[in-house]
Design a protein around this motif. Structure first.
Motif, PDB file in Angstrom:
ATOM      1  N   PRO A 176     -25.898  19.125  26.067  1.00  0.00           N
ATOM      2  CA  PRO A 176     -25.947  19.938  24.846  1.00  0.00           C
ATOM      3  C   PRO A 176     -24.695  19.805  23.978  1.00  0.00           C
ATOM      4  CG  PRO A 176     -26.413  21.282  26.786  1.00  0.00           C
ATOM      5  CD  PRO A 176     -26.031  19.927  27.276  1.00  0.00           C
ATOM      6  N   ASP A 204     -27.429  22.766  19.052  1.00  0.00           N
ATOM      7  CA  ASP A 204     -28.887  22.927  19.114  1.00  0.00           C
ATOM      8  C   ASP A 204     -29.704  21.651  18.925  1.00  0.00           C
ATOM      9  OD1 ASP A 204     -28.767  25.570  19.857  1.00  0.00           O
ATOM     10  OD2 ASP A 204     -28.864  26.293  17.798  1.00  0.00           O
ATOM     11  N   HIS A 264     -31.864  21.720  22.021  1.00  0.00           N
ATOM     12  CA  HIS A 264     -32.333  23.045  22.450  1.00  0.00           C
ATOM     13  C   HIS A 264     -33.845  22.999  22.727  1.00  0.00           C
ATOM     14  CE1 HIS A 264     -32.900  27.347  22.657  1.00  0.00           C
ATOM     15  NE2 HIS A 264     -33.808  27.258  21.696  1.00  0.00           N
ATOM     16  N   VAL A 318     -32.591  22.986  28.608  1.00  0.00           N
ATOM     17  CA  VAL A 318     -31.432  23.189  27.743  1.00  0.00           C
ATOM     18  C   VAL A 318     -31.755  24.345  26.814  1.00  0.00           C
ATOM     19  CG1 VAL A 318     -29.988  22.207  25.913  1.00  0.00           C
ATOM     20  CG2 VAL A 318     -30.758  20.754  27.811  1.00  0.00           C
ATOM     21  N   HIS A 362     -29.670  26.192  23.926  1.00  0.00           N
ATOM     22  CA  HIS A 362     -28.468  26.181  23.083  1.00  0.00           C
ATOM     23  C   HIS A 362     -27.379  25.334  23.732  1.00  0.00           C
ATOM     24  CE1 HIS A 362     -30.472  29.001  20.496  1.00  0.00           C
ATOM     25  NE2 HIS A 362     -30.727  29.758  21.550  1.00  0.00           N
ATOM     26  N   ARG A 363     -26.280  25.934  24.224  1.00  0.00           N
ATOM     27  CA  ARG A 363     -25.163  25.173  24.802  1.00  0.00           C
ATOM     28  C   ARG A 363     -25.235  25.070  26.323  1.00  0.00           C
ATOM     29  NH1 ARG A 363     -19.735  27.478  23.231  1.00  0.00           N
ATOM     30  NH2 ARG A 363     -20.638  29.194  24.371  1.00  0.00           N
ATOM     31  N   ALA A 423     -27.149  23.979  29.981  1.00  0.00           N
ATOM     32  CA  ALA A 423     -28.131  23.204  30.753  1.00  0.00           C
ATOM     33  C   ALA A 423     -28.285  23.936  32.079  1.00  0.00           C
ATOM     34  CB  ALA A 423     -27.640  21.785  30.976  1.00  0.00           C
TER      35      ALA A 423
END
Length: 185
Positions: A147, A153, A156, A170, A172-173, A175
């Protein structure tokens, strides 16, 4: 009884802008991984997936994984619209991005090394109608750096199978990996 555990990887810094994915490249897929990937596509509650486009790096493991998936998907009655490959480095990512999103398929399946996919994903999000939430990947992309390396994103909603038959996604930030559910009698 089903048990599952969750592991969350923190976002990493971007000191290694793309990474190398290791000198050996992606590892060959496992039977459990392929079965988990097929199950993800067949039980997706948000969409009825019948047609897929398969994307892959040009290394031997990614090629074998993509071929195995395409064979399994067609054997269960699904349609593979195209198999698109790309190099790990390119002057432009527009051509493979455009080929990958032509169709359009119900879903995308990816077997790839991290460096090339990160670069391609950026182009996919910027220049096409690609939706990472409709994209499923082999364990070769199960990397906590994905990510951050791809950008805010960009991936995302991407999800995939682990080598052990679990899943990952995933958000956003983050995993996050999930172990395969184990039935206990």
């Amino acid at each position: 009884m089903n048990t599952a555990s969750t592991h969350r990887s923190p976002p990493t810094g971007a000191s290694d802008p793309v990474g190398t994915g290791g000198p050996e490249g992606p590892r060959p897929h496992t039977d459990a991984e392929l079965a988990s990937l097929m199950a993800l596509l067949l039980r997706d509650p948000d969409a009825r997936v019948e047609t897929v486009t398969v994307g892959r790096s040009r290394d031997a493991a990614s090629r074998a994984s993509a071929d195995a998936f395409a064979d399994a998907w067609q054997a269960q009655g699904g349609t593979v619209l195209a198999v698109v490959d790309w190099p790990e480095t390119a002057a432009s990512w527009l051509r493979p991005a455009t080929r990958l999103t032509a169709g359009p398929p119900d879903a995308w399946v990816v077997a790839a090394a991290l460096p090339g996919f990160v670069r391609l994903a950026r182009r996919l999000r910027h220049s096409t109608g690609w939706d990472p939430a409709r994209t499923y990947a082999f364990a070769s992309l199960q990397d906590s750096r994905l990510p951050t390396l791809a950008g805010p994103d960009t991936v995302h909603g991407l999800r995939g199978a682990t080598a052990a038959g679990g899943t990952w996604d995933v958000r956003h930030r983050w995993a996050t990996s999930y172990e395969a559910a184990v039935s206990v009698s």
